[in-house]
Design a protein around this motif. Structure first.
Motif, PDB file in Angstrom:
ATOM      1  N   ILE A 183       0.716  -1.121  -0.114  1.00 20.64           N
ATOM      2  CA  ILE A 183      -0.040  -0.139   0.109  1.00 20.64           C
ATOM      3  C   ILE A 183       0.776   1.311  -0.073  1.00 20.64           C
ATOM      4  CG2 ILE A 183      -1.950  -1.232   0.994  1.00 20.64           C
ATOM      5  CD1 ILE A 183      -1.076   0.089   3.872  1.00 20.64           C
ATOM      6  N   ASN A 184       2.223   1.166  -0.119  1.00 22.17           N
ATOM      7  CA  ASN A 184       2.944   2.210  -0.155  1.00 22.17           C
ATOM      8  C   ASN A 184       3.506   2.390  -1.596  1.00 22.17           C
ATOM      9  OD1 ASN A 184       5.003   4.285   0.109  1.00 22.17           O
ATOM     10  ND2 ASN A 184       6.324   3.243   1.830  1.00 22.17           N
ATOM     11  N   PRO A 185       3.025   3.219  -2.174  1.00 23.75           N
ATOM     12  CA  PRO A 185       3.316   3.617  -3.579  1.00 23.75           C
ATOM     13  C   PRO A 185       4.874   3.989  -3.802  1.00 23.75           C
ATOM     14  CG  PRO A 185       1.944   5.251  -3.146  1.00 23.75           C
ATOM     15  CD  PRO A 185       2.058   4.328  -1.965  1.00 23.75           C
ATOM     16  N   GLU A 186       5.501   4.434  -2.800  1.00 24.36           N
ATOM     17  CA  GLU A 186       6.827   4.563  -3.092  1.00 24.36           C
ATOM     18  C   GLU A 186       7.681   3.440  -3.058  1.00 24.36           C
ATOM     19  OE1 GLU A 186       7.666   7.875  -3.389  1.00 24.36           O
ATOM     20  OE2 GLU A 186       5.663   8.767  -2.945  1.00 24.36           O
TER      21      GLU A 186
ATOM     22  N   ILE B 248      -4.835   1.030  -4.524  1.00 24.65           N
ATOM     23  CA  ILE B 248      -4.389   1.430  -5.866  1.00 24.65           C
ATOM     24  C   ILE B 248      -5.517   2.052  -6.644  1.00 24.65           C
ATOM     25  CG2 ILE B 248      -4.003   0.245  -8.217  1.00 24.65           C
ATOM     26  CD1 ILE B 248      -2.752  -2.000  -6.813  1.00 24.65           C
ATOM     27  N   ALA B 249      -6.856   1.850  -6.393  1.00 25.94           N
ATOM     28  CA  ALA B 249      -7.968   2.534  -7.028  1.00 25.94           C
ATOM     29  C   ALA B 249      -7.955   3.905  -6.767  1.00 25.94           C
ATOM     30  CB  ALA B 249      -9.090   1.949  -6.788  1.00 25.94           C
ATOM     31  N   ARG B 250      -7.593   4.556  -5.601  1.00 25.96           N
ATOM     32  CA  ARG B 250      -7.345   5.743  -5.113  1.00 25.96           C
ATOM     33  C   ARG B 250      -6.231   6.503  -5.849  1.00 25.96           C
ATOM     34  NH1 ARG B 250      -8.980   3.355   0.203  1.00 25.96           N
ATOM     35  NH2 ARG B 250      -6.722   3.698   0.691  1.00 25.96           N
TER      36      ARG B 250
ATOM     37  N   PRO C 114      -4.044   5.212  -8.840  1.00 25.63           N
ATOM     38  CA  PRO C 114      -3.717   4.396  -9.887  1.00 25.63           C
ATOM     39  C   PRO C 114      -2.425   4.663 -10.504  1.00 25.63           C
ATOM     40  CG  PRO C 114      -5.675   5.280 -10.626  1.00 25.63           C
ATOM     41  CD  PRO C 114      -5.480   5.693  -9.058  1.00 25.63           C
ATOM     42  N   GLU C 115      -2.287   6.265 -10.596  1.00 27.86           N
ATOM     43  CA  GLU C 115      -1.203   6.636 -11.427  1.00 27.86           C
ATOM     44  C   GLU C 115       0.121   6.600 -10.832  1.00 27.86           C
ATOM     45  OE1 GLU C 115      -2.304   9.722  -8.402  1.00 27.86           O
ATOM     46  OE2 GLU C 115      -3.441   8.603  -9.704  1.00 27.86           O
ATOM     47  N   ARG C 116       0.181   6.064  -9.395  1.00 26.66           N
ATOM     48  CA  ARG C 116       1.449   5.977  -8.594  1.00 26.66           C
ATOM     49  C   ARG C 116       1.902   4.598  -8.618  1.00 26.66           C
ATOM     50  NH1 ARG C 116       1.355   9.066  -3.103  1.00 26.66           N
ATOM     51  NH2 ARG C 116       3.730   8.870  -3.456  1.00 26.66           N
ATOM     52  N   TYR C 117       1.032   3.572  -9.327  1.00 23.77           N
ATOM     53  CA  TYR C 117       1.444   2.205  -9.275  1.00 23.77           C
ATOM     54  C   TYR C 117       1.666   1.832 -10.800  1.00 23.77           C
ATOM     55  CZ  TYR C 117       0.024   1.262  -4.455  1.00 23.77           C
ATOM     56  OH  TYR C 117      -0.005   1.330  -3.103  1.00 23.77           O
ATOM     57  N   ASP C 118       2.689   0.755 -10.863  1.00 14.11           N
ATOM     58  CA  ASP C 118       3.008   0.244 -12.094  1.00 14.11           C
ATOM     59  C   ASP C 118       2.082  -0.541 -12.822  1.00 14.11           C
ATOM     60  OD1 ASP C 118       5.325  -0.870 -14.147  1.00 14.11           O
ATOM     61  OD2 ASP C 118       4.343  -2.599 -13.311  1.00 14.11           O
TER      62      ASP C 118
ATOM     63  N   LEU D 189     -15.777   1.782 -11.048  1.00 12.54           N
ATOM     64  CA  LEU D 189     -16.778   2.236 -11.792  1.00 12.54           C
ATOM     65  C   LEU D 189     -16.866   3.800 -11.520  1.00 12.54           C
ATOM     66  CD1 LEU D 189     -19.705  -0.396 -11.827  1.00 12.54           C
ATOM     67  CD2 LEU D 189     -18.217   0.228 -13.646  1.00 12.54           C
ATOM     68  N   MET D 190     -16.635   4.239 -10.462  1.00  8.03           N
ATOM     69  CA  MET D 190     -16.700   5.683 -10.054  1.00  8.03           C
ATOM     70  C   MET D 190     -15.669   6.275 -10.492  1.00  8.03           C
ATOM     71  SD  MET D 190     -19.465   6.468  -8.356  1.00  8.03           S
ATOM     72  CE  MET D 190     -20.116   5.378  -9.975  1.00  8.03           C
ATOM     73  N   MET D 191     -14.489   5.449 -10.468  1.00  8.42           N
ATOM     74  CA  MET D 191     -13.370   6.122 -11.187  1.00  8.42           C
ATOM     75  C   MET D 191     -13.390   6.262 -12.505  1.00  8.42           C
ATOM     76  SD  MET D 191      -9.328   5.102 -10.554  1.00  8.42           S
ATOM     77  CE  MET D 191      -9.429   5.383  -8.716  1.00  8.42           C
ATOM     78  N   ALA D 192     -13.936   5.317 -13.421  1.00  7.40           N
ATOM     79  CA  ALA D 192     -14.165   5.757 -14.760  1.00  7.40           C
ATOM     80  C   ALA D 192     -15.125   6.656 -15.002  1.00  7.40           C
ATOM     81  CB  ALA D 192     -14.841   4.038 -15.128  1.00  7.40           C
ATOM     82  N   MET D 193     -15.937   6.974 -14.155  1.00 12.22           N
ATOM     83  CA  MET D 193     -16.730   8.086 -14.449  1.00 12.22           C
ATOM     84  C   MET D 193     -16.010   9.582 -14.200  1.00 12.22           C
ATOM     85  SD  MET D 193     -19.924   7.444 -15.378  1.00 12.22           S
ATOM     86  CE  MET D 193     -21.208   8.441 -14.585  1.00 12.22           C
ATOM     87  N   THR D 194     -15.222   9.614 -13.356  1.00  6.08           N
ATOM     88  CA  THR D 194     -14.400  10.892 -13.048  1.00  6.08           C
ATOM     89  C   THR D 194     -13.225  11.190 -13.612  1.00  6.08           C
ATOM     90  OG1 THR D 194     -13.733   9.796 -10.959  1.00  6.08           O
ATOM     91  CG2 THR D 194     -15.851  11.072 -10.585  1.00  6.08           C
TER      92      THR D 194
END
Length: 279
Positions: free
Chosen positions: A41-44, A76-78, A80-84, A115-120
């Motif tokens: 859970i640590n993207p770093e 990751i869903a919160r 996603p841009e920080r994960y490979d 789904l909520m992420m796909a909407m926003t």
């Protein structure tokens, strides 16, 4: 030689930040599920650490790791841009290959977040990942899975149902017939959901079946207020598309408006060339 518990205690005493890219897989295999989760859970920590932690996690008892994998997937869903991308796919695969109905419930819970992420922010999670996740989920149809579906599908909100249709990657989710689920909503949520879906489908010619189903539902019945608001929004987009020379969209929008917009055309609208589809 340190046992698993002793090793985990030692790692925790110096902090999980001690895990580095060049640590061998055997070090990760000695960690407990809580420590592995903390790493994930640590993207770093980066993809190398994440992949080794996932490899160790995959060898744990599914009962032991299931709730932790949900935590990781939601994290990751919160962001996603920080994960490979490969890490994201590996997390989804661990959930998808767990045959227990509890994994189905976990995946449905994660689905709602996706789904909520796909909407926003549609590009946050790649279309390839979303399609893979959707396909893996809809194939879960054992008896225990069906009981979970029957319990959770009625809990989907109108926004979730709309996203199930208008997300370009959501082709696999059409097996759940989200348009019919929308049609069963109470008014005015029913009309709002159907009209929102219709607006999204105007730019998706590959969803003709869903488009026709939504049109049939709205022609059969609709709450005037929410429908007129959506028609006005479509009319505005029709006007802008005309100015931009987007003939495909203007033709599609005008057909919708000519079918659903039954309001009389005023004299002022005729003089100004507004709503030419109206009588």
């Amino acid at each position: 030689v340190l046992g698993r518990a002793a090793w985990a205690t030692q790692i925790e005493s110096i902090g999980v930040n001690a895990m580095a890219d060049d640590d061998p897989q055997s070090n990760y295999d000695k960690l407990d599920v809580l420590t592995l989760t903390t790493l994930l859970i640590n993207p770093e920590k980066g993809p190398h650490v994440h992949q080794r932690a996932l490899s160790a996690m995959s060898h744990l008892n599914p009962e032991q790791r299931r709730t932790r994998m949900i935590t990781v997937m939601r994290n990751i869903a919160r962001m996603p841009e920080r994960y490979d991308e490969e890490v994201v796919m590996s997390v989804a695969e661990i959930l998808a290959t767990d045959p227990d109905p509890e994994a189905t419930q976990a995946m449905i819970e994660v689905l709602l977040d996706i789904l909520m992420m796909a909407m926003t922010n549609r590009d946050a999670l790649s279309a390839g990942f979303r399609t893979y996740f959707y396909e893996a989920l809809v194939t879960r149809t054992r008896d225990g899975d069906l009981e979970i579906w029957a319990e959770l599908l009625p809990q989907f909100t109108p926004r979730h149902l709309v996203a199930m249709v208008v997300d370009p990657a959501a082709g696999p989710l059409q097996a759940l017939d989200p348009v019919t689920l929308m049609d069963r909503l109470a008014e005015p949520e029913r009309t709002r959901a159907l009209a929102s879906t219709l607006m999204g489908l105007l730019s998706m010619p590959d969803r003709e079946e869903q488009f026709n189903s939504v049109m049939e539902c709205l022609q059969r019945s609709a709450e005037p207020g929410p429908l007129e608001q959506s028609l006005d929004a479509i009319a505005k987009r029709w006007e802008n598309a005309g100015k931009a020379g987007n003939s495909k969209f203007t033709e599609a929008a005008e057909k919708v408006l000519a079918t659903l917009d039954t309001r009389p055309r005023t004299g002022r609208e005729k003089l100004m060339g507004k709503r030419p589809w109206a009588l």
